[in-house]
Design an enzyme around this catalytic site. Structure first.
Site, PDB file in Angstrom:
ATOM      1  N   PRO A   2       0.823  -1.202   0.000  1.00  0.00           N
ATOM      2  CA  PRO A   2       0.000   0.000   0.000  1.00  0.00           C
ATOM      3  C   PRO A   2       0.865   1.263   0.000  1.00  0.00           C
ATOM      4  O   PRO A   2       1.773   1.407   0.818  1.00  0.00           O
ATOM      5  CB  PRO A   2      -0.802  -0.132   1.301  1.00  0.00           C
ATOM      6  CG  PRO A   2      -0.830  -1.600   1.586  1.00  0.00           C
ATOM      7  CD  PRO A   2       0.495  -2.111   1.105  1.00  0.00           C
ATOM      8  N   GLU A   3       0.592   2.141  -0.958  1.00  0.00           N
ATOM      9  CA  GLU A   3       1.297   3.411  -1.041  1.00  0.00           C
ATOM     10  C   GLU A   3       0.344   4.517  -0.608  1.00  0.00           C
ATOM     11  O   GLU A   3      -0.740   4.243  -0.089  1.00  0.00           O
ATOM     12  CB  GLU A   3       1.838   3.608  -2.454  1.00  0.00           C
ATOM     13  CG  GLU A   3       2.824   2.511  -2.858  1.00  0.00           C
ATOM     14  CD  GLU A   3       3.445   2.719  -4.235  1.00  0.00           C
ATOM     15  OE1 GLU A   3       3.379   3.840  -4.770  1.00  0.00           O
ATOM     16  OE2 GLU A   3       3.991   1.740  -4.783  1.00  0.00           O
ATOM     17  N   LYS A  58       2.785   7.267   4.876  1.00  0.00           N
ATOM     18  CA  LYS A  58       1.987   6.040   4.766  1.00  0.00           C
ATOM     19  C   LYS A  58       1.480   5.565   6.126  1.00  0.00           C
ATOM     20  O   LYS A  58       1.048   4.417   6.268  1.00  0.00           O
ATOM     21  CB  LYS A  58       2.813   4.940   4.099  1.00  0.00           C
ATOM     22  CG  LYS A  58       3.278   5.288   2.683  1.00  0.00           C
ATOM     23  CD  LYS A  58       4.151   4.193   2.100  1.00  0.00           C
ATOM     24  CE  LYS A  58       4.745   4.614   0.760  1.00  0.00           C
ATOM     25  NZ  LYS A  58       5.645   3.573   0.196  1.00  0.00           N
ATOM     26  N   ARG A 260      14.366  -2.637  -7.001  1.00  0.00           N
ATOM     27  CA  ARG A 260      12.975  -2.561  -7.436  1.00  0.00           C
ATOM     28  C   ARG A 260      12.912  -2.485  -8.952  1.00  0.00           C
ATOM     29  O   ARG A 260      13.847  -2.009  -9.601  1.00  0.00           O
ATOM     30  CB  ARG A 260      12.262  -1.342  -6.832  1.00  0.00           C
ATOM     31  CG  ARG A 260      12.074  -1.416  -5.326  1.00  0.00           C
ATOM     32  CD  ARG A 260      11.460  -0.124  -4.817  1.00  0.00           C
ATOM     33  NE  ARG A 260      11.269  -0.148  -3.382  1.00  0.00           N
ATOM     34  CZ  ARG A 260      10.160  -0.548  -2.780  1.00  0.00           C
ATOM     35  NH1 ARG A 260       9.136  -0.985  -3.508  1.00  0.00           N
ATOM     36  NH2 ARG A 260      10.052  -0.520  -1.466  1.00  0.00           N
TER      37      ARG A 260
END
Length: 270
Positions: A2-3, A58, A260
């Site tokens: 979740p961003e 976040k 990433r």
């Protein structure tokens, strides 16, 4: 993971159920999250009135009369408002008790966190060194240019650094750079002020569109009602390696940056 859009979607979903309510306690089924849940969490929150539900980066912040609950969704977490009698599932690690309802924290990978903080929450070690919120007036092209002007790292890694700007994770960094027409491999310090103006504007625009779409659901994320997000249906580059660019038809490329995956169009992002 979740961003910012997913966390903001969650915040907006749970806020009407929490603000002004009094917590009756907590049920902790598994305290072994990224950081251990305080063993006396139920005693600490019992009787606490939730004054506000905010987001910083976040982190979800449930501001109460005596302290603040910090909640991080980690890699796979979600929060749902459930009937108090709903049986917990395998990865439902914690409930905040609200009477006839509970706020249930689910986290299959257990990289999330639920912490209690006394005093000004901005001084919590996890929050005190964070950069500006991307949707705030404090973040614009000038602020971005100032923050990266001495950074030789690739611009994609720079905008994912929470000291530069918070909440821009891998998905939205890829998408923002595409819309700004900037290569993710460019050195951050090489961006002009005009580049930064354009990139800051696109970061804001991409995040707002993602929030309006309920965030992205690639694997685990659901909102407070158990519904998936839909922003992934509009991705321009993320997770589209070898597919044609939606603007020019050039195959989208994938590279590795900072452990990433990065996706970009070599023609639209020179």
């Amino acid at each position: 993971m979740p961003e910012l859009p997913e966390v903001e979607t969650t915040r907006r979903g749970v806020e009407p159920h929490l603000e002004g309510r009094t917590l009756l306690g907590a049920v902790v089924r598994n305290p072994s999250l990224r950081w251990p849940v305080p063993p006396d969490l139920s005693e600490r929150v019992a009787g606490e009135k939730v004054l506000a539900v905010r987001r910083r980066a976040k982190y979800l912040l449930l501001e109460c009369e005596s302290g603040t609950l910090l909640i991080h969704l980690g890699m796979s977490g979600s929060l749902r408002v459930m009937p108090a009698g709903a049986p917990p599932q395998k990865h439902d690690h914690l409930d905040l008790l609200l009477g006839e309802q509970v706020l249930r924290f689910r986290d299959p990978r257990r990289f999330g966190a639920v912490l209690w903080h006394l005093g000004p929450v901005e001084m919590h070690p996890l929050l005190q060194a964070l950069g500006p919120e991307p949707l705030s007036d404090a973040f614009d092209g000038a602020a971005l240019h100032q923050a990266i002007r001495r950074r030789g790292s690739p611009i994609k890694l720079a905008i994912m650094d929470n000291h530069v700007v918070v909440g821009v994770g891998n998905i939205y960094a890829n998408e923002s750079l595409f819309h700004a027409g900037i290569s993710p491999a460019r050195a951050a310090c090489d961006l002009s002020r005009a580049d930064c103006d354009r990139l800051a504007a696109e970061i804001k625009a991409v995040l707002r569109r993602a929030i309006d779409a309920g965030g992205s659901t690639l694997r685990d994320f659901v909102d407070s009602e158990g519904k998936p997000g839909y922003f992934q249906q509009t991705y321009m580059v993320y997770n589209r390696q070898e597919e044609p660019c939606r603007l020019c038809g050039t195959p989208i490329r994938q590279i590795r940056q900072g452990q990433r995956s990065t996706y970009y169009c070599p023609l639209c992002q020179p």
